[in-house]
Design a protein around this motif. Structure first.
Motif, PDB file in Angstrom:
ATOM      1  N   UNK A 134       3.312  21.951  48.955  1.00  0.00           N
ATOM      2  CA  UNK A 134       4.593  23.153  49.532  1.00  0.00           C
ATOM      3  C   UNK A 134       6.146  22.971  49.150  1.00  0.00           C
ATOM      4  N   UNK A 135       6.024  21.488  49.080  1.00  0.00           N
ATOM      5  CA  UNK A 135       7.978  21.482  48.136  1.00  0.00           C
ATOM      6  C   UNK A 135       8.322  22.725  47.288  1.00  0.00           C
ATOM      7  N   UNK A 136       6.758  23.157  46.014  1.00  0.00           N
ATOM      8  CA  UNK A 136       7.563  24.355  45.163  1.00  0.00           C
ATOM      9  C   UNK A 136       8.013  25.009  46.362  1.00  0.00           C
ATOM     10  N   UNK A 137       7.748  25.243  46.820  1.00  0.00           N
ATOM     11  CA  UNK A 137       8.496  26.601  47.930  1.00  0.00           C
ATOM     12  C   UNK A 137      10.344  26.697  47.737  1.00  0.00           C
ATOM     13  N   UNK A 194       9.073  13.794  39.244  1.00  0.00           N
ATOM     14  CA  UNK A 194       8.874  14.651  39.834  1.00  0.00           C
ATOM     15  C   UNK A 194       8.592  14.667  41.096  1.00  0.00           C
ATOM     16  N   UNK A 195       7.942  14.272  41.570  1.00  0.00           N
ATOM     17  CA  UNK A 195       7.799  13.150  42.917  1.00  0.00           C
ATOM     18  C   UNK A 195       9.355  13.477  43.380  1.00  0.00           C
ATOM     19  N   UNK A 196       9.605  12.435  43.552  1.00  0.00           N
ATOM     20  CA  UNK A 196      11.139  11.550  43.750  1.00  0.00           C
ATOM     21  C   UNK A 196      11.790  13.142  43.523  1.00  0.00           C
ATOM     22  N   UNK A 206      14.766  17.540  46.549  1.00  0.00           N
ATOM     23  CA  UNK A 206      14.992  19.275  46.952  1.00  0.00           C
ATOM     24  C   UNK A 206      14.376  19.198  48.448  1.00  0.00           C
ATOM     25  N   UNK A 207      13.680  18.952  48.898  1.00  0.00           N
ATOM     26  CA  UNK A 207      12.874  19.563  49.668  1.00  0.00           C
ATOM     27  C   UNK A 207      14.239  19.681  50.898  1.00  0.00           C
ATOM     28  N   UNK A 208      13.841  18.315  50.568  1.00  0.00           N
ATOM     29  CA  UNK A 208      14.848  17.468  52.722  1.00  0.00           C
ATOM     30  C   UNK A 208      16.158  17.547  52.057  1.00  0.00           C
TER      31      UNK A 208
END
Length: 173
Positions: free
Chosen positions: A126-129, A150-152, A157-159
């Motif tokens: 969902x973070x891709x959005x 990548x995960x970080x 980016x999401x936050x």
């Protein structure tokens, strides 16, 4: 050891960000064999890294070429492994696992090409959005995405995206 294709995608993005000529780098992508690309992008993190960087680079390249915003997403201008794809193919076919937007809903799209289906991630993230929205709204915080971080990067980016949206939201009383 760094992955050749994720490094190439970051290089293309870096040159696109500096308004340089990406022609020779893009030519390398075009003449890559699909099976070699698939073999080397063998995890979701490698796929996400490569395709996010490619999406971002081509978004900038098409913007520089003054392609209008409405047609920018549907034009099949991205040439990889002797295949032409669009930004929508990358976003909805590869990064969002072959989804098709119909109104406000998403469905599995049976019309995506074999190439798009082969390159698609296995697990939806969902973070891709938030990454895609950050790119299109020009609010990116990273110069490029790195598979080792990548995960970080996705989390940050999401936050940041959510916090910016909350700051812009009107207060309800």
């Amino acid at each position: 050891m760094k992955n050749y294709y994720t490094t190439l995608s970051a290089k293309i993005l870096s040159v696109a960000q500096s308004n340089g000529d990406t022609t020779s780098l893009r030519r390398q992508l075009y003449f890559t064999r699909a099976d070699k690309l698939e073999k080397n992008l063998n995890t979701d993190d490698l796929k996400k890294t490569f395709w996010i960087n490619i999406y971002y680079a081509y978004f900038l390249i098409m913007k520089k070429e003054n392609i209008d915003l409405n047609s920018r997403y549907n034009l099949k201008r991205i040439r990889i492994a002797h295949t032409e794809i669009s930004l929508n193919d990358i976003e909805f076919g590869i990064l969002k696992k072959s989804t098709m937007r119909l109104g406000f809903s998403y469905f599995v799209n049976p019309f995506h090409s074999k190439f798009v289906k082969k390159m698609s991630i296995q697990e939806m993230d969902y973070r891709i959005h938030f990454v895609i929205q950050s790119i299109t709204l020009k609010k990116t915080i990273f110069n490029y995405y790195d598979s080792e971080l990548l995960n970080e990067q996705l989390e940050e980016t999401m936050k940041l995206f959510i916090s910016q949206k909350l700051q812009q939201a009107p207060l309800f009383q």
